[in-house]
Design an enzyme around this catalytic site. Structure first.
Site: not given
Ligand code: ARG
Length: 463
Positions: A111, A156-157, A278, A284, A291, A323, A326
């Site tokens: 953690n 504006t608008h 296109s 085109k 976009e 988790q 990420k």
């Molecule tokens: N892979 C976990 C995460 O990204 C790491 C921490 C895991 N901790 C646990 N108590 N399972 O959050």
């Protein structure tokens, strides 16, 4: 199937499907270098405090170095059974240096590890984003310098309102992107806090020295509360929020580029190398880059929502839900960076149809406010002047003329304060250059703003 660090308490092996389901290695392997950096600092601290010996620490550190090189050379074997990058590295370390590897995890938990890894990643990534932002800000300033004489109808608008310098418009984006950089810089202060040593949630019984670990990892601060340290993702949410705001700015710019490159506006022509055609309509040329930037903005907003929603009902401290952090973090920052970079390349190559812009900026009664201001200068109250100019516009419109094309005696029909000099006041150049109030579009102001921006950018490079 890999052995688990928690095998001692379990009577059954983890089901294969659960291993696949809970694994995050495909995403968090990207954090390997930070994970190793954190482990090395932790080892040094353990040795310094006498929790492990110097020889043990140096064996561990050398082993970690070898693992790092192995990953960098692509020789490292990843296995979903080992869940995440932390367990992969630790398990490999056991193979590499033997039993002593089992000491590395003293006084820490995954953690804290994951928290320190994300912080180390963000601390560095933010600097890249700030540099990407600075590059695009410079492009905006360069474009402003080139277009210091180009007139654009300000809207504006999405209705033509008053003429402005195209340079002023580019400098508006400079301001937005500058604030974006400041937001990241500010968020970085709260990223720059060292969570290691929280040891899962409650702190530890070992005599660790968290200040020393922070010093080794060059963190400005040590987290003050062990529960908060492992439960907190505010710092990441702030970064993704800053990314979302910055994407919003790029998306607004995209919208303008798309509109401006349409035949209806015809203000700009995007470089062929940054457009696509296109498969069916030979004529085109599509503005796909803006976009996509506009489209990706939705994705980054989604990343922010994912993080906020993920966190909203979590009891303290760490929960495995986290988790899921990420992917949105990486996605938001990768996306922002790629959008900033492509705009930095594309914008300098855009062709501006200055005549068409000027024509649009000089027609459609964009000088009506200036007629009102003229009357105010001659002593009329603004509300009355506004009404008078409005009636003059109505009259000119009915005759199919612009205000500046309307005869003096016709104009004087609306107020006898109007004299020959009204035509000067109605000239587009005048309407621009008279707007000298601070922050206004007068050429002199915009030149000054450009000068300040250039100094700012040069100063940032040096610091
Ligand atoms: N892979 C976990 C995460 O990204 C790491 C921490 C895991 N901790 C646990 N108590 N399972 O959050």
């Amino acid at each position: 199937m890999a052995d688990k660090p928690w095998d001692g308490r379990f009577a059954e092996k983890t089901d294969r499907s659960v291993e696949d389901f809970t694994a995050s290695i495909d995403v968090d392997r990207r954090l390997y270098a930070y994970d190793i950096e954190g482990s090395v600092a932790h080892c040094r601290m353990l040795a310094r405090t006498g929790i492990i010996t110097d020889e043990e620490a140096s064996e561990l550190i050398q082993g970690l170095g070898r693992i790092r090189r192995e990953i960098e050379h692509g020789d490292f074997e990843f296995d979903p059974g080992l869940e995440d990058i932390h367990m992969h590295i630790e398990t490999r370390l056991v193979q590499e240096v033997g039993k002593v590897a089992q000491k590395l995890h003293t006084a820490r938990s995954r953690n804290d590890q994951v928290a320190v890894d994300i912080r180390l990643y963000l601390r560095e990534e933010i600097l890249h984003i700030i540099a990407d932002l600075a590059a695009l800000r410079r492009v905006m300033v360069d474009l402003a310098k080139i277009h210091i004489d180009t007139v654009l109808p300000g809207y504006t608008h999405l209705q033509r309102a008053q003429p402005v310098l195209l340079a002023h418009h580019f400098m508006a984006y400079y301001e937005m992107l500058t604030r974006d950089g400041e937001r990241f810089r500010d968020a970085r202060r709260r990223v720059d806090v060292m969570p290691l040593g929280s040891a899962a949630l409650a702190g530890t019984t070992y005599p660790i020295d968290r200040d020393y670990t922070a010093e080794l990892l060059d963190f400005s601060e040590v987290s003050a509360n062990s529960l908060d340290a492992v439960a907190d993702r505010d710092f990441a949410i702030e970064c993704v929020s800053a990314a979302a705001i910055s994407m919003m700015h790029l998306s607004r710019c995209s919208e303008e580029l798309i509109l401006w490159s349409s035949a209806e506006f015809g203000f700009i022509d995007l470089p062929d190398a940054f457009a696509t055609g296109s498969s069916i309509m030979p004529q085109k040329k599509n503005p796909d880059v803006p976009e996509l930037v506009r489209g990706k903005t939705g994705r980054v907003y989604g990343d922010l929502m994912a993080l906020l929603s993920m966190m909203k009902a979590l009891p303290l401290a760490y929960n495995r839900d986290m988790q899921e952090d990420k992917e949105p973090i990486f996605d938001a920052l990768d996306t922002l960076s790629s959008c900033l970079r492509i705009y930095t390349k594309m914008l300098p190559r855009m062709r501006v149809n200055t005549e068409k812009m000027m024509a649009a900026g000089s027609s459609g009664y964009l000088n009506a406010t200036d007629l009102a201001d003229y009357l105010v200068n001659k002593g009329m109250a603004f509300r009355e002047a506004h009404n008078c100019a409005g009636r003059a516009v109505g009259h000119a419109f009915a005759k199919g003329k612009e205000l500046h094309e309307t005869d003096l005696d016709e104009l004087r029909g609306f107020s006898n304060l109007i004299q020959e000099d009204v035509y000067d006041a109605l000239q587009t150049r005048q309407t621009i250059d008279r707007r000298t109030s601070a922050g206004g579009t007068a050429t002199a102001n915009v030149r000054k703003a450009i000068e300040i921006a250039e100094k700012t950018l040069d100063g940032e490079v040096q610091t």
